[in-house]
Design an enzyme around this catalytic site. Structure first.
Site, PDB file in Angstrom:
ATOM      1  N   TYR A  26      -1.947  -0.450  10.975  1.00 36.70           N
ATOM      2  CA  TYR A  26      -2.155  -1.086   9.658  1.00 36.70           C
ATOM      3  C   TYR A  26      -0.940  -0.864   8.765  1.00 36.70           C
ATOM      4  CZ  TYR A  26      -3.447  -1.465   4.756  1.00 36.70           C
ATOM      5  OH  TYR A  26      -3.434  -1.771   3.413  1.00 36.70           O
ATOM      6  N   LYS A  41       1.908  -3.506   7.223  1.00 35.83           N
ATOM      7  CA  LYS A  41       2.183  -3.719   5.789  1.00 35.83           C
ATOM      8  C   LYS A  41       3.677  -3.452   5.505  1.00 35.83           C
ATOM      9  CE  LYS A  41      -0.367  -4.632   3.013  1.00 35.83           C
ATOM     10  NZ  LYS A  41      -0.927  -5.951   2.538  1.00 35.83           N
ATOM     11  N   THR A  57       0.817  -1.215   0.000  1.00 34.42           N
ATOM     12  CA  THR A  57       0.000   0.000   0.000  1.00 34.42           C
ATOM     13  C   THR A  57       0.852   1.267   0.000  1.00 34.42           C
ATOM     14  OG1 THR A  57      -1.500   1.287   1.421  1.00 34.42           O
ATOM     15  CG2 THR A  57      -0.109  -0.309   2.528  1.00 34.42           C
ATOM     16  N   ASP A  58       0.282   2.354  -0.519  1.00 32.18           N
ATOM     17  CA  ASP A  58       0.998   3.642  -0.468  1.00 32.18           C
ATOM     18  C   ASP A  58       1.111   4.158   0.971  1.00 32.18           C
ATOM     19  OD1 ASP A  58      -1.647   4.426  -0.028  1.00 32.18           O
ATOM     20  OD2 ASP A  58      -1.690   5.941  -1.614  1.00 32.18           O
ATOM     21  N   GLU A  59       0.360   3.541   1.909  1.00 36.82           N
ATOM     22  CA  GLU A  59       0.403   4.024   3.295  1.00 36.82           C
ATOM     23  C   GLU A  59       1.746   3.730   3.968  1.00 36.82           C
ATOM     24  OE1 GLU A  59      -2.984   3.675   5.705  1.00 36.82           O
ATOM     25  OE2 GLU A  59      -4.349   4.038   4.044  1.00 36.82           O
TER      26      GLU A  59
HETATM   27  P1  NAD Z   1     -10.258  -6.859   2.129  1.00 37.37           P
HETATM   28  O1  NAD Z   1     -10.275  -6.537   3.579  1.00 37.37           O
HETATM   29  O2  NAD Z   1     -11.457  -6.605   1.306  1.00 37.37           O
HETATM   30  O3  NAD Z   1      -9.872  -8.394   1.916  1.00 37.37           O
HETATM   31  C1  NAD Z   1      -8.892  -9.052   2.678  1.00 37.37           C
HETATM   32  C2  NAD Z   1      -9.089 -10.541   2.450  1.00 37.37           C
HETATM   33  O4  NAD Z   1      -8.089 -11.246   3.181  1.00 37.37           O
HETATM   34  C3  NAD Z   1     -10.448 -11.055   2.950  1.00 37.37           C
HETATM   35  O5  NAD Z   1     -11.038 -11.901   1.989  1.00 37.37           O
HETATM   36  C4  NAD Z   1     -10.096 -11.819   4.217  1.00 37.37           C
HETATM   37  O6  NAD Z   1     -10.997 -12.879   4.508  1.00 37.37           O
HETATM   38  C5  NAD Z   1      -8.709 -12.334   3.868  1.00 37.37           C
HETATM   39  N1  NAD Z   1      -7.912 -12.649   5.052  1.00 37.37           N
HETATM   40  C6  NAD Z   1      -7.704 -11.855   6.142  1.00 37.37           C
HETATM   41  N2  NAD Z   1      -6.929 -12.497   7.028  1.00 37.37           N
HETATM   42  C7  NAD Z   1      -6.613 -13.708   6.482  1.00 37.37           C
HETATM   43  C8  NAD Z   1      -5.816 -14.801   6.905  1.00 37.37           C
HETATM   44  N3  NAD Z   1      -5.177 -14.784   8.084  1.00 37.37           N
HETATM   45  N4  NAD Z   1      -5.716 -15.873   6.094  1.00 37.37           N
HETATM   46  C9  NAD Z   1      -6.362 -15.894   4.908  1.00 37.37           C
HETATM   47  N5  NAD Z   1      -7.137 -14.896   4.450  1.00 37.37           N
HETATM   48  C10 NAD Z   1      -7.251 -13.807   5.234  1.00 37.37           C
HETATM   49  O7  NAD Z   1      -8.994  -6.095   1.560  1.00 37.37           O
HETATM   50  P2  NAD Z   1      -8.723  -5.393   0.167  1.00 37.37           P
HETATM   51  O8  NAD Z   1      -9.162  -3.995   0.250  1.00 37.37           O
HETATM   52  O9  NAD Z   1      -9.187  -6.270  -0.918  1.00 37.37           O
HETATM   53  O10 NAD Z   1      -7.120  -5.386   0.176  1.00 37.37           O
HETATM   54  C11 NAD Z   1      -6.395  -6.471  -0.375  1.00 37.37           C
HETATM   55  C12 NAD Z   1      -4.913  -6.181  -0.235  1.00 37.37           C
HETATM   56  O11 NAD Z   1      -4.602  -4.962  -0.901  1.00 37.37           O
HETATM   57  C13 NAD Z   1      -4.458  -5.988   1.210  1.00 37.37           C
HETATM   58  O12 NAD Z   1      -3.212  -6.604   1.370  1.00 37.37           O
HETATM   59  C14 NAD Z   1      -4.339  -4.478   1.371  1.00 37.37           C
HETATM   60  O13 NAD Z   1      -3.361  -4.141   2.321  1.00 37.37           O
HETATM   61  C15 NAD Z   1      -3.950  -4.064  -0.027  1.00 37.37           C
HETATM   62  N6  NAD Z   1      -4.381  -2.721  -0.449  1.00 37.37           N
HETATM   63  C16 NAD Z   1      -5.682  -2.313  -0.317  1.00 37.37           C
HETATM   64  C17 NAD Z   1      -6.057  -1.055  -0.792  1.00 37.37           C
HETATM   65  C18 NAD Z   1      -7.483  -0.546  -0.669  1.00 37.37           C
HETATM   66  O14 NAD Z   1      -7.695   0.658  -0.876  1.00 37.37           O
HETATM   67  N7  NAD Z   1      -8.469  -1.373  -0.383  1.00 37.37           N
HETATM   68  C19 NAD Z   1      -5.111  -0.235  -1.400  1.00 37.37           C
HETATM   69  C20 NAD Z   1      -3.785  -0.676  -1.502  1.00 37.37           C
HETATM   70  C21 NAD Z   1      -3.436  -1.932  -1.038  1.00 37.37           C
HETATM   71  O1  DAU Z   2      -4.063   4.133   0.504  1.00 39.48           O
HETATM   72  C1  DAU Z   2      -4.321   2.763   0.423  1.00 39.48           C
HETATM   73  C2  DAU Z   2      -5.093   2.349   1.635  1.00 39.48           C
HETATM   74  O2  DAU Z   2      -6.375   2.938   1.519  1.00 39.48           O
HETATM   75  C3  DAU Z   2      -5.214   0.850   1.808  1.00 39.48           C
HETATM   76  O3  DAU Z   2      -3.938   0.309   2.000  1.00 39.48           O
HETATM   77  C4  DAU Z   2      -6.111   0.506   2.970  1.00 39.48           C
HETATM   78  O4  DAU Z   2      -6.325  -0.891   3.050  1.00 39.48           O
HETATM   79  C5  DAU Z   2      -7.440   1.187   2.815  1.00 39.48           C
HETATM   80  O5  DAU Z   2      -8.201   0.992   3.977  1.00 39.48           O
HETATM   81  C6  DAU Z   2      -7.253   2.674   2.552  1.00 39.48           C
HETATM   82  O6  DAU Z   2      -6.843   3.371   3.757  1.00 39.48           O
HETATM   83  P1  DAU Z   2      -7.410   4.822   4.104  1.00 39.48           P
HETATM   84  O7  DAU Z   2      -7.308   5.017   5.551  1.00 39.48           O
HETATM   85  O8  DAU Z   2      -6.819   5.859   3.231  1.00 39.48           O
HETATM   86  O9  DAU Z   2      -8.925   4.587   3.597  1.00 39.48           O
HETATM   87  P2  DAU Z   2     -10.306   4.964   4.238  1.00 39.48           P
HETATM   88  O10 DAU Z   2     -11.335   4.655   3.209  1.00 39.48           O
HETATM   89  O11 DAU Z   2     -10.498   4.391   5.587  1.00 39.48           O
HETATM   90  O12 DAU Z   2     -10.181   6.547   4.390  1.00 39.48           O
HETATM   91  C7  DAU Z   2      -9.968   7.373   3.252  1.00 39.48           C
HETATM   92  C8  DAU Z   2      -9.985   8.825   3.706  1.00 39.48           C
HETATM   93  O13 DAU Z   2     -11.334   9.169   4.087  1.00 39.48           O
HETATM   94  C9  DAU Z   2      -9.137   9.134   4.926  1.00 39.48           C
HETATM   95  O14 DAU Z   2      -8.658  10.467   4.830  1.00 39.48           O
HETATM   96  C10 DAU Z   2     -10.101   9.013   6.088  1.00 39.48           C
HETATM   97  C11 DAU Z   2     -11.400   9.519   5.469  1.00 39.48           C
HETATM   98  N1  DAU Z   2     -12.640   8.895   6.004  1.00 39.48           N
HETATM   99  C12 DAU Z   2     -12.726   7.534   6.025  1.00 39.48           C
HETATM  100  C13 DAU Z   2     -13.878   6.923   6.473  1.00 39.48           C
HETATM  101  C14 DAU Z   2     -13.996   5.412   6.502  1.00 39.48           C
HETATM  102  C15 DAU Z   2     -13.687   9.699   6.412  1.00 39.48           C
HETATM  103  O15 DAU Z   2     -13.603  10.942   6.378  1.00 39.48           O
HETATM  104  N2  DAU Z   2     -14.838   9.091   6.837  1.00 39.48           N
HETATM  105  C16 DAU Z   2     -14.974   7.729   6.899  1.00 39.48           C
HETATM  106  O16 DAU Z   2     -16.043   7.241   7.307  1.00 39.48           O
END
Ligand code: NAD
Ligand code: DAU
Length: 340
Positions: A152, A156, A128-130
């Protein structure tokens, strides 16, 4: 550089991005046999992959990436692992940090260890970019130091260090993608976009932290998955890390206003709430490395959001059952009134 695979293990494939990735592979590379390993936490949903159940070239295994025996047995039958499995929500990491360390760090180590033992051709960690931490100015490049600030993002970053250690110590062919905020169909309604969309559909308040001015780089899940696929197949192992994002900054206020406009709902639904502790106010990515590889985003934010809102409007049977019980316990505990 082009790599090909006969069999892949997709860990976390039943989650949001993982299930969209499996859908992409089934469509564009149907010759690859896919095993999905997923523990089905609250965020995992086998129904996301229902269309592939019973089809040749696809199988689902319910299990934990932290289970070395299970992972070793599955790794013996594949050429590579793509790891999506993780605890992923920043707000939950503030409530239960240890679950993030277990899955994101130790789980990644278990997968790397099995990939090493079975001499895999690639190990791709979806990161992730985080991991860069808050970026007040400029844009993060792949060589920049990691300065994560939440449990989190620290977990990562830990996963990245583990993968890097396996690459350096054992020659494991590691690839790492650092994606930005991803949105689209099948996203559990806890992250910003699906919270706002599903609340707006129901006429509920749209919670924005502090003043809604924090910015993110939003990317549609199909674009993110195409980039992961490109890195897996085409990136040189000597240049293993790739930022993935649109390169465009959008604030929480802009997202909320766009959602309300699409659904024709009043702006008065926006509700400012107490800030997230340690809130990273800005991430911004330099995406030249992935664009040099030949990738570009195809879906702009406005079009992607329109499609995403339409999907949630058309699929209440997918998200309504998720917004019950434990969901509301978390929700009520997470959002607190704003005190100025
Ligand atoms: P998500 O929470 O929707 O899915 C995570 C999946 O992992 C789920 O299906 C869950 O059941 C499975 N899981 C969790 N713990 C597990 C374990 N111990 N063993 C097996 N399976 C397990 O997440 P997402 O948003 O699809 O993110 C997927 C990946 O991408 C993550 O690694 C996250 O860090 C990364 N990522 C997410 C975002 C975003 O904005 N959503 C952005 C950048 C990177
Ligand atoms: O940047 C990539 C990441 O983006 C992933 O690695 C993470 O898995 C994913 O959860 C996400 O993290 P963020 O914390 O950036 O996403 P989130 O959707 O929780 O929040 C996005 C922005 O919106 C952040 O500035 C917080 C704000 N926010 C979020 C929620 C859930 C709100 O203002 N209100 C909300 O209810």
């Amino acid at each position: 550089m082009t790599r090909s695979f006969d069999r892949l293990l997709v860990a976390g494939g039943a989650g949001f991005i993982g299930s969209n990735f499996v859908r992409l592979l089934r469509t564009t590379r149907p010759q690859i046999e896919i095993t999905v390993l997923d523990m089905l936490t609250y965020a995992g949903n086998r129904a996301n992959l229902a269309e592939f159940e019973g089809r040749q070239g696809y199988r689902f295994v319910h299990g934990d990436i932290c289970d070395p025996q299970l992972v070793d047995g599955l790794a013996a039958d594949v050429d590579a692992i793509v790891n999506f499995a993780a605890e992923t929500h920043v707000d939950r990491s503030l409530l239960e940090p240890l679950a993030f360390i277990d899955t994101d760090v130790r789980g990644t180590a278990v997968l790397c260890d099995a990939a090493r033992k079975h001499s895999h051709r690639a190990f791709l960690l979806v990161s992730t970019d985080e991991v860069y931490g808050e970026v007040r100015e400029g844009r993060s490049r792949e060589e920049d130091p990691l300065k994560p600030r939440s449990p989190y993002s620290a977990s990562k970053a830990g996963a990245e260090h583990i993968a890097h250690a396996y690459a350096e110590s054992f020659g494991l062919p590691v690839l790492i993608t650092r994606g930005s905020n991803t949105f689209g169909p099948y996203q559990y309604p806890e992250k910003l976009v699906p919270v706002l969309v599903t609340n707006a559909i129901d006429g509920l308040p749209l919670p924005l932290y502090n003043d809604g001015s924090a910015v993110r780089d939003f990317i549609h899940v199909e674009d993110h998955c195409r980039a992961i696929d490109m890195v897996l197949h085409d990136a040189p192992i000597s240049d293993p890390i790739y930022n993935i994002g649109s390169g465009i900054e959008t604030s929480g206020n802009q997202v909320a206003e766009a959602v309300l406009e699409i659904l024709n709902k009043p702006k008065s639904l926006i509700q400012y709430v107490a800030d997230r502790p340690g809130h990273d106010y800005r991430y911004a990515l330099d995406v030249r490395r992935i664009t040099d590889l030949g990738w570009e985003a195809r879906i702009n934010f406005a079009e992607g959001l329109e499609r995403t809102v339409r999907w949630y409007v058309d699929h209440p049977e997918w998200w309504r059952p998720l917004k019950s019980g434990e969901y509301w316990d978390f929700y009520k505990g997470n959002y607190r009134p704003l005190k100025r």
